[in-house]
Design an enzyme around this catalytic site. Structure first.
Site, mmCIF file in Angstrom:
data_model
loop_
_atom_site.group_PDB
_atom_site.id
_atom_site.type_symbol
_atom_site.label_atom_id
_atom_site.label_comp_id
_atom_site.label_asym_id
_atom_site.label_seq_id
_atom_site.Cartn_x
_atom_site.Cartn_y
_atom_site.Cartn_z
ATOM 1 N N CYS A 181 0.841 -1.185 0.000
ATOM 2 C CA CYS A 181 0.000 0.000 0.000
ATOM 3 C C CYS A 181 0.879 1.238 0.000
ATOM 4 O O CYS A 181 2.065 1.184 0.281
ATOM 5 C CB CYS A 181 -0.895 0.006 1.230
ATOM 6 N N ARG A 226 2.923 0.594 -6.941
ATOM 7 C CA ARG A 226 3.078 -0.353 -5.836
ATOM 8 C C ARG A 226 1.968 -1.394 -5.803
ATOM 9 O O ARG A 226 2.082 -2.414 -5.140
ATOM 10 C CB ARG A 226 3.113 0.406 -4.504
ATOM 11 N N TRP A 277 -4.034 -2.091 -0.849
ATOM 12 C CA TRP A 277 -4.056 -3.418 -1.457
ATOM 13 C C TRP A 277 -4.703 -4.334 -0.431
ATOM 14 O O TRP A 277 -4.170 -4.538 0.652
ATOM 15 C CB TRP A 277 -2.638 -3.867 -1.782
ATOM 16 N N ASN A 294 -0.213 0.921 6.634
ATOM 17 C CA ASN A 294 0.346 -0.207 5.889
ATOM 18 C C ASN A 294 0.760 -1.265 6.894
ATOM 19 O O ASN A 294 1.311 -0.936 7.955
ATOM 20 C CB ASN A 294 1.581 0.206 5.082
ATOM 21 N N GLY A 295 0.535 -2.528 6.566
ATOM 22 C CA GLY A 295 0.912 -3.608 7.473
ATOM 23 C C GLY A 295 -0.293 -4.433 7.874
ATOM 24 O O GLY A 295 -1.371 -4.345 7.276
ATOM 25 N N GLU A 323 12.476 -17.331 -14.603
ATOM 26 C CA GLU A 323 12.161 -15.910 -14.650
ATOM 27 C C GLU A 323 11.328 -15.561 -15.882
ATOM 28 O O GLU A 323 10.409 -14.741 -15.808
ATOM 29 C CB GLU A 323 13.456 -15.100 -14.631
ATOM 30 N N LYS A 350 7.665 -13.817 -15.615
ATOM 31 C CA LYS A 350 7.305 -12.557 -16.278
ATOM 32 C C LYS A 350 6.013 -12.712 -17.076
ATOM 33 O O LYS A 350 5.142 -11.857 -17.035
ATOM 34 C CB LYS A 350 8.436 -12.099 -17.215
ATOM 35 N N GLU A 381 2.976 -13.116 -14.711
ATOM 36 C CA GLU A 381 2.711 -11.913 -13.931
ATOM 37 C C GLU A 381 1.895 -10.892 -14.706
ATOM 38 O O GLU A 381 0.970 -10.281 -14.161
ATOM 39 C CB GLU A 381 4.042 -11.246 -13.530
ATOM 40 N N HIS A 397 10.389 -36.052 -16.905
ATOM 41 C CA HIS A 397 9.941 -36.601 -15.632
ATOM 42 C C HIS A 397 8.572 -36.055 -15.232
ATOM 43 O O HIS A 397 8.232 -36.040 -14.048
ATOM 44 C CB HIS A 397 10.967 -36.314 -14.538
ATOM 45 N N LYS A 455 4.343 -3.941 -6.053
ATOM 46 C CA LYS A 455 5.774 -3.815 -6.313
ATOM 47 C C LYS A 455 6.601 -4.198 -5.097
ATOM 48 O O LYS A 455 7.593 -4.907 -5.213
ATOM 49 C CB LYS A 455 6.083 -2.369 -6.728
#
Length: 608
Positions: free
Chosen positions: A2, A27, A74, A100-101, A481, A485, A488, A504, A603
């Site tokens: 947030c 963010r 958020w 925030n938290g 990665e 990407k 996401e 496998h 973020k």
């Protein structure tokens, strides 16, 4: 995650608060709001949705005042609705608070407060804080905040205003970042320096346990016993243009294209050509310290974890030190072995990742020395670590990390080089790697010239439902990665695997509808990867091969081939990861996704 913004001074607060929120949109958030002292009381305006909608509402209502707080939320406790948006108020509406938290004992506190006659309007844990402050009926606002926080368990970064204390903001921090911006006759509060950069470059980073009191005349920092605390003023060296789009359609594309410069910045002043070494003063490791390292533990999450996997190859090959790469979110919950000579490295772009901070504490409790590898100067990891490296990649606004990832790899290779030279790596080997590192920005420039080819490829695969990414050795993390990407920002299901592991299990998924991306630079495992391509081709899979110039024509095996400049194997993840960033970006754009603000993501993940 947030965003918090606050202002007290002589100017109208609302335009400054809204501009600060706009700069924190990257963010990740799902609702937004603000509260201002309007001369008669506290006026609150909030909604579920984007900052642009809040701006429209603010214009309609003409909220006035020179002291206020604002927030982008958020959702954690409670759905992303207008009532659940911040700021939150007490029963009388005289106190407003942003947070925030997570308040871990919120349910128990809520039950007690209800028994005492308090009425709640939201499902959030944050509203409890406003009512706790209301419970303390006397004293200054800062005294009431300190008293209320004494009953709280959990993490918080908060900013509070009250009708009874005009022209004052009280800020407190425990486990969630908050900073103060020091202007000319005005003061700011923010969870991120980007929110205040347009108005001041002088900031004060708060430590856990700090309470700050801001008025129109001054600021002071105190502890829970109201004792004054000295906190230095730091200067932010970012340019304002670094957090603007600068003509690009998205921050992600801008940051992909900035990688030649961001890598140069990570390397600047650190390459010692004659000595075949890296100058890394910030490590705070003497030659004897380097010799005594017996084990390294990398602590990271997400993209930073992938960079750590690449770093493992670099450090083990160059320095001969065994390296474990741990998910920070899991590491802290295992019993830690107190092994002599253990060095922990915490990797985080923001330097504020909650899981990584907690893992640092666990590593230190086990007796290890902790280094930080972060991008944001003055961040919590940077301040709490025993030493470390700054990436100097510049601000990264896009939620999906790009330039920070490649700079993390470069920084880890520099670390491996330096440790190696202290532990027996030859001068010739060191010089060769230094030369190849110096060439890297130019090679990345060449990779970026491939964008039109990759965009055309994206058009062919933008409607795929699944992707498989495969690589071996140091390029297996690149496969991970690349898949991350894509999932996401485009919301396509994608998985990364070691190429040899395909048979496998994942091979069962391969058919004519499955695009398979092979990360296959010409190295000691190249011919092994070609065999894996044969296995995919035999089952009708569509192959996208990412290889190096001069490796030979893969036309007989691959449906599409992308060739990048050849470099030494330890640096190949830098040049091979960038085409996968570009591919994910263009696929997401073609699918109409919000590239810079993908759904459900943030973020900087500052909650557990």
């Amino acid at each position: 995650m947030c965003g918090i913004v606050g202002y007290v001074g002589k100017r109208q607060a609302v335009p400054l608060l809204l501009e600060g929120l706009r700069r924190l949109e990257y963010r990740g958030y799902d609702s937004a709001g603000l509260a201002v002292q309007n001369g008669c009381g506290v006026e609150v305006l909030k909604l579920a949705g984007r900052v642009r909608a809040l701006i429209r509402e603010a214009r309609k209502t003409a909220v006035d005042g020179t002291c206020g707080i604002a927030h982008t939320r958020w959702a954690t406790h409670g759905a992303p609705t207008s009532p659940n948006a911040h700021p939150h108020t007490d029963c009388s509406g005289t106190i407003a608070l942003v947070h925030n938290g997570i308040i871990e004992n919120a349910d128990a506190l809520r039950a007690r407060l209800k028994q005492g006659g308090h009425h709640f309007k939201t499902q959030t844990d944050t509203e409890v804080l406003a009512h706790l402050i209301e419970e303390v009926s006397s004293g200054s606002l800062e005294q009431r905040v300190i008293s209320a926080l004494g009953r709280v368990e959990g993490a918080y970064g908060i900013a509070v205003i009250s009708q009874d204390d005009p022209g004052k903001i009280v800020v407190a921090r425990k486990g969630s970042p908050v900073l103060l911006g020091v202007g000319n006759g005005e003061f700011f509060v923010a969870s991120d320096a980007a929110a205040v950069l347009e108005h001041t470059r002088s900031v004060v980073y708060l430590d856990d346990g700090d309470v700050a009191v801001l008025t129109t005349d001054s600021y002071r920092v105190i502890d829970a016993s109201a004792r004054e605390q000295l906190r230095s003023v730091a200067d932010i060296d970012w340019d304002l243009g670094a957090i603007e789009l600068g003509g690009y359609p998205h921050f992600m594309l801008k940051e992909i294209c900035e990688q030649p410069d961001s890598i140069r910045s990570t390397l600047r002043g650190r390459l010692l050509f004659e000595q075949g070494d890296a100058r890394l003063h910030g490590l705070n490791l003497s030659p004897r310290d380097c010799e005594n390292i017996r084990r390294i533990v990398v602590l990271a999450c997400g993209t930073s974890w992938h960079a750590g996997l690449v770093g493992r190859y670099a450090v083990e090959e160059l320095a001969g030190i065994p390296v474990d790469v741990e998910y920070a979110s899991e590491y802290r919950y295992r019993p830690q072995l107190a092994i002599r000579g253990t060095l922990a490295i915490a990797i985080s772009q923001s330097g504020e990742t909650a899981d990584t901070l907690e893992a640092m504490s666990a590593a230190r409790a086990a007796g290890g020395k902790v280094l930080g590898l972060v991008n944001v100067v003055g961040s919590t990891i940077a301040r709490q670590a025993d030493g470390g490296l700054y990436l100097h990649a510049g601000p990264e606004i896009g939620v999906a990390s790009t330039k920070a990832f490649t700079s993390q790899i470069v920084a880890l290779v520099l670390l491996g080089l330096h440790l190696g030279r202290q532990r027996g790596l030859s001068l010739a080997q060191g010089r060769e790697l230094v030369y190849e590192l110096a060439r890297l920005p130019e090679q990345v420039d060449q990779v970026l010239d491939l964008e039109p080819v990759i965009e055309k490829l994206a058009r062919e695969y933008a409607h795929a439902d699944n992707f498989l990414y495969l690589g071996r050795g140091v390029n297996f993390p690149v496969a991970l990665e690349g898949a991350l990407k894509l999932k996401e920002i485009s919301y396509i299901h994608a998985e990364g695997y070691p190429a040899a592991e395909m048979k496998h299990g994942p091979i069962a998924l391969i058919d004519e509808n499955m695009p398979v991306v092979f990360v296959a630079p010409e190295d000691q495992l190249y011919h092994k990867v070609l065999s894996n391509m044969q296995e995919v081709k035999a089952r009708g899979g569509r192959i996208i091969a990412l290889t190096t110039e001069g490796a030979g024509d893969l036309g007989a095996l691959a449906d599409h081939e992308i060739q990048v400049p050849k470099t030494v194997p330890l640096l190949s993840p830098v040049v091979t990861s960038i085409p996968l960033q570009v591919l994910a970006y263009h696929i997401a754009v073609l699918r109409g996704c919000d590239v810079d603000r993908p759904r459900n993501l943030a973020k900087s993940v500052t909650v557990e």
